[in-house]
Design a protein around this motif. Sequence first.
Motif, PDB file in Angstrom:
ATOM      1  N   SER A 254       0.827  -1.209   0.000  1.00  0.00           N
ATOM      2  CA  SER A 254       0.000   0.000   0.000  1.00  0.00           C
ATOM      3  C   SER A 254       0.858   1.255   0.000  1.00  0.00           C
ATOM      4  CB  SER A 254      -0.941   0.003   1.207  1.00  0.00           C
ATOM      5  OG  SER A 254      -0.245   0.213   2.425  1.00  0.00           O
ATOM      6  N   LYS A 257       1.581   1.928  -3.552  1.00  0.00           N
ATOM      7  CA  LYS A 257       0.395   2.411  -4.261  1.00  0.00           C
ATOM      8  C   LYS A 257       0.059   3.849  -3.870  1.00  0.00           C
ATOM      9  CE  LYS A 257      -0.397  -1.569  -6.307  1.00  0.00           C
ATOM     10  NZ  LYS A 257      -0.284  -1.744  -7.784  1.00  0.00           N
ATOM     11  N   LEU A 258       0.332   4.232  -2.616  1.00  0.00           N
ATOM     12  CA  LEU A 258      -0.003   5.574  -2.157  1.00  0.00           C
ATOM     13  C   LEU A 258       0.834   6.648  -2.852  1.00  0.00           C
ATOM     14  CD1 LEU A 258      -0.446   4.873   1.669  1.00  0.00           C
ATOM     15  CD2 LEU A 258      -2.230   5.675   0.108  1.00  0.00           C
ATOM     16  N   VAL A 268      -6.566   1.940  -3.393  1.00  0.00           N
ATOM     17  CA  VAL A 268      -5.373   1.339  -2.778  1.00  0.00           C
ATOM     18  C   VAL A 268      -5.774   0.129  -1.946  1.00  0.00           C
ATOM     19  CG1 VAL A 268      -3.500   1.706  -1.123  1.00  0.00           C
ATOM     20  CG2 VAL A 268      -4.072   3.495  -2.785  1.00  0.00           C
TER      21      VAL A 268
END
Length: 301
Positions: A254, A257-258, A268
């Motif tokens: 994550s 993805k952030l 996300v």
Amino acid sequence: MTGAYGQRLGEALRVENAPAIVTRASRTADMAVTEIRCDNPLPQMNGPIRQEDAFFVALYLRDSPNRESWEDGRRVSVCDHRIGESSLHDLKRAPAVLIHKPYHFLAFYLPRAALDAIADDANAPPIRDLSYKPGAGVNDVTISRLGSLLLPALSHPDQVNPLFLDHVLLAVGVHVAQTYGGMRLMSRLARGGLAPWQQRRATEFLRANIKGSVALKEVARECGISVGYFSHAFRRTLGVAPHQWLIEQRVALSKEKLRDDGLSLSDVATECGFSDQSHLTRAFRQTVGVSPGAWRRALQR
């Protein structure tokens, strides 16, 4: 037990809603936990619970004074059960209670086949019987703590990692087999970890399923070992339980993805195997110390 066990237990106790979690943490039989609650019971004996070669352990989430317990049609005890206490019951002996006060408890269902599989993993003899006083409450801190871990899962089953459920219910089975069944772990279980190829295969398999659900037995099968031995060996090798390791991998993913501003927090969460944004936020905050939104804003600054 099958998935219908929670419903059967609820019907025996005249409770309409009895959420249950079933898992095959043991390689041969299902284990399960059911939450039973009734605030306005009618004074009566509970209905018949199907007799079978299995045990259930009740963890009381509410005081239950003057509880009358019966086995094989005869009264075996009248005692107070305090919140946090447990009692053990043999389903072969037709356990029953006289219901006349509000109650709330967790019922752990443990077939003898599951306990015997746990004993076999430990190179111990089969569990012949459990040592307990019928109807009596015991202050079992381990059962109480494990049960408290499962309460949120019963309320929000869609947000729970199957590996976590397998791990907790297997821990309940091992504890009952040791504490009440006299099982002793084998020495190789106490010192052994995963072989390098098993560690590599387990982590590869978990990463490959990072977006979906995976059961403990599936990972153990990939490594060619029993579920009980795998759970212990994984923790000994990597320092955390399999479900916690998978959460850490999802949080790490994550973070990547952030960095993409085009992805919303909900996107996300989906990309990283969380059930929704709130699930991502809880796991991220527990692991990193801040919310994913705050982490993203700090990254932008």
